[in-house]
Write an enzyme that holds these catalytic residues in place. Sequence first.
Site, PDB file in Angstrom:
ATOM      1  N   GLN A   1       0.834  -1.200   0.000  1.00 28.27           N
ATOM      2  CA  GLN A   1       0.000   0.000   0.000  1.00 28.27           C
ATOM      3  C   GLN A   1       0.874   1.258   0.000  1.00 28.27           C
ATOM      4  O   GLN A   1       0.533   2.253  -0.620  1.00 28.27           O
ATOM      5  CB  GLN A   1      -0.933  -0.009   1.224  1.00 28.27           C
ATOM      6  CG  GLN A   1      -1.982   1.107   1.220  1.00 28.27           C
ATOM      7  CD  GLN A   1      -3.024   0.950   0.127  1.00 28.27           C
ATOM      8  OE1 GLN A   1      -3.318  -0.171  -0.301  1.00 28.27           O
ATOM      9  NE2 GLN A   1      -3.599   2.049  -0.313  1.00 28.27           N
TER      10      GLN A   1
ATOM     11  N   ALA B   1      -5.945   5.048  -0.037  1.00 24.48           N
ATOM     12  CA  ALA B   1      -5.693   5.138   1.398  1.00 24.48           C
ATOM     13  C   ALA B   1      -4.205   5.246   1.656  1.00 24.48           C
ATOM     14  O   ALA B   1      -3.393   4.701   0.913  1.00 24.48           O
ATOM     15  CB  ALA B   1      -6.236   3.906   2.091  1.00 24.48           C
TER      16      ALA B   1
ATOM     17  N   SER C   1      -5.547   1.473   4.828  1.00 24.73           N
ATOM     18  CA  SER C   1      -6.270   0.800   3.748  1.00 24.73           C
ATOM     19  C   SER C   1      -7.053  -0.394   4.274  1.00 24.73           C
ATOM     20  O   SER C   1      -6.540  -1.225   5.020  1.00 24.73           O
ATOM     21  CB  SER C   1      -5.299   0.311   2.673  1.00 24.73           C
ATOM     22  OG  SER C   1      -6.005  -0.511   1.763  1.00 24.73           O
TER      23      SER C   1
ATOM     24  N   HIS D   1      -7.866  -2.784   2.527  1.00 26.38           N
ATOM     25  CA  HIS D   1      -7.342  -3.994   1.892  1.00 26.38           C
ATOM     26  C   HIS D   1      -6.367  -4.751   2.801  1.00 26.38           C
ATOM     27  O   HIS D   1      -6.198  -5.957   2.667  1.00 26.38           O
ATOM     28  CB  HIS D   1      -6.675  -3.649   0.556  1.00 26.38           C
ATOM     29  CG  HIS D   1      -7.669  -3.419  -0.545  1.00 26.38           C
ATOM     30  ND1 HIS D   1      -8.211  -4.442  -1.272  1.00 26.38           N
ATOM     31  CD2 HIS D   1      -8.253  -2.275  -1.006  1.00 26.38           C
ATOM     32  CE1 HIS D   1      -9.069  -3.954  -2.160  1.00 26.38           C
ATOM     33  NE2 HIS D   1      -9.122  -2.634  -2.015  1.00 26.38           N
TER      34      HIS D   1
ATOM     35  N   ASP E   1     -11.829  -6.016  -4.569  1.00 25.29           N
ATOM     36  CA  ASP E   1     -12.180  -5.161  -5.702  1.00 25.29           C
ATOM     37  C   ASP E   1     -12.525  -6.131  -6.818  1.00 25.29           C
ATOM     38  O   ASP E   1     -11.765  -7.064  -7.070  1.00 25.29           O
ATOM     39  CB  ASP E   1     -11.000  -4.291  -6.141  1.00 25.29           C
ATOM     40  CG  ASP E   1     -10.672  -3.200  -5.136  1.00 25.29           C
ATOM     41  OD1 ASP E   1     -11.524  -2.894  -4.285  1.00 25.29           O
ATOM     42  OD2 ASP E   1      -9.543  -2.655  -5.201  1.00 25.29           O
TER      43      ASP E   1
ATOM     44  N   GLU F   1     -17.129   3.990  -4.784  1.00 22.48           N
ATOM     45  CA  GLU F   1     -16.397   2.899  -5.454  1.00 22.48           C
ATOM     46  C   GLU F   1     -17.338   1.715  -5.642  1.00 22.48           C
ATOM     47  O   GLU F   1     -17.582   0.952  -4.720  1.00 22.48           O
ATOM     48  CB  GLU F   1     -15.182   2.458  -4.619  1.00 22.48           C
ATOM     49  CG  GLU F   1     -14.092   3.519  -4.513  1.00 22.48           C
ATOM     50  CD  GLU F   1     -12.797   2.992  -3.891  1.00 22.48           C
ATOM     51  OE1 GLU F   1     -12.766   1.824  -3.470  1.00 22.48           O
ATOM     52  OE2 GLU F   1     -11.834   3.773  -3.836  1.00 22.48           O
TER      53      GLU F   1
ATOM     54  N   TRP G   1     -16.880  -0.950  -7.133  1.00 25.23           N
ATOM     55  CA  TRP G   1     -16.162  -2.226  -7.236  1.00 25.23           C
ATOM     56  C   TRP G   1     -15.602  -2.742  -5.915  1.00 25.23           C
ATOM     57  O   TRP G   1     -15.081  -3.846  -5.845  1.00 25.23           O
ATOM     58  CB  TRP G   1     -14.997  -2.062  -8.226  1.00 25.23           C
ATOM     59  CG  TRP G   1     -14.039  -0.983  -7.774  1.00 25.23           C
ATOM     60  CD1 TRP G   1     -12.982  -1.139  -6.916  1.00 25.23           C
ATOM     61  CD2 TRP G   1     -14.072   0.410  -8.106  1.00 25.23           C
ATOM     62  NE1 TRP G   1     -12.367   0.072  -6.689  1.00 25.23           N
ATOM     63  CE2 TRP G   1     -13.005   1.035  -7.419  1.00 25.23           C
ATOM     64  CE3 TRP G   1     -14.900   1.202  -8.924  1.00 25.23           C
ATOM     65  CZ2 TRP G   1     -12.749   2.411  -7.511  1.00 25.23           C
ATOM     66  CZ3 TRP G   1     -14.639   2.570  -9.019  1.00 25.23           C
ATOM     67  CH2 TRP G   1     -13.573   3.162  -8.326  1.00 25.23           C
ATOM     68  N   HIS G   2     -15.653  -1.938  -4.858  1.00 21.81           N
ATOM     69  CA  HIS G   2     -14.990  -2.288  -3.593  1.00 21.81           C
ATOM     70  C   HIS G   2     -16.008  -2.815  -2.574  1.00 21.81           C
ATOM     71  O   HIS G   2     -16.890  -2.078  -2.145  1.00 21.81           O
ATOM     72  CB  HIS G   2     -14.267  -1.023  -3.090  1.00 21.81           C
ATOM     73  CG  HIS G   2     -13.541  -1.157  -1.785  1.00 21.81           C
ATOM     74  ND1 HIS G   2     -12.168  -1.062  -1.667  1.00 21.81           N
ATOM     75  CD2 HIS G   2     -13.992  -1.356  -0.523  1.00 21.81           C
ATOM     76  CE1 HIS G   2     -11.817  -1.197  -0.404  1.00 21.81           C
ATOM     77  NE2 HIS G   2     -12.915  -1.371   0.323  1.00 21.81           N
TER      78      HIS G   2
HETATM   79 ZN   LIG Z   1     -10.598  -1.455  -3.010  1.00 20.31          ZN
END
Ligand SMILES: [Zn+2]
Length: 271
Positions: free
Chosen positions: A157, A178, A183, A185, A192, A238, A240-241
């Site tokens: 990240q 982020a 983040s 993630h 995603d 977002e 897609w997240h």
């Molecule tokens: Zn994402």
Amino acid sequence: MKKRKQMITPLIFLLSITFLLMTSYKNNHKDPLDRFKTVSHYKQEKQNRYEDYQRQNPNLSTEEIVTHVNIGIDQAPYTNTMQTPFLNKIYLLTNKYLYLPENYIPNELERVDDTYTNGNKQLVKEAKIAFEQMAYDAKKEGYTIRVVSAYRSYSYQQVLYQNYVLKDGIEKADTYSARPGFSEHQTGLVIDVDNKEKDFNHFELTEEFTWMKKNASKYGFILRYPKGKEKITGYNYEAWHYRYVGKKIAQDIVQKDITLDEYYVKYIENN
Ligand SMILES: [Zn+2]
């Protein structure tokens, strides 16, 4: 005798009126600062911030004031940050005020079945099982949900964010990426996705997006950064997240039409 009765009736009337007026005065002049205390997730130490935020946002409800301030959005992103509690729990929260330790690697990271990824993606076991089931069920109905990003380490990240800053500058980079440690993630609970045909940032235009909108929560996933909630999540929309929070919390969040940030300060942080 008759005269006495005639006097008592107006006296009672007068007393009643006085009482009503006094009660109504008392209600209208209740200490306005006291009303924050009626909200279940009120925090004494934030009283001054509630008052300031209320002055800046006179149209928000008392509950919204307490919720927003508890999330931290009365202050600039990345100010007053602290390490997030509940590490390794599916309801753990990271946003621009709560970060993960630099050395945090979630327990039970497992590789997602490559049938449903663009190669070598990892998730926390529980989220991985839920995702594979969801992707399998979608496939049966003719939809392709593919993971293009999942777990990302702190150092990965860091590289991503630094590249974005070099390209767009800090201010713009902060709206879509982020900072390392912040983040979602890094939790291993996030995917995603794309549909293999369109780039992930056009996912909103796909039939798969419509399918996810209808079904993701049944598998424990939520759209983490919805449209119209940018001020609360601190991120651009977002499509897609998706974040894994388990079926119960996911369905609760969808039904209440709130973000994970709001859900967290209302139902998780203090319980
Ligand atoms: Zn994402």
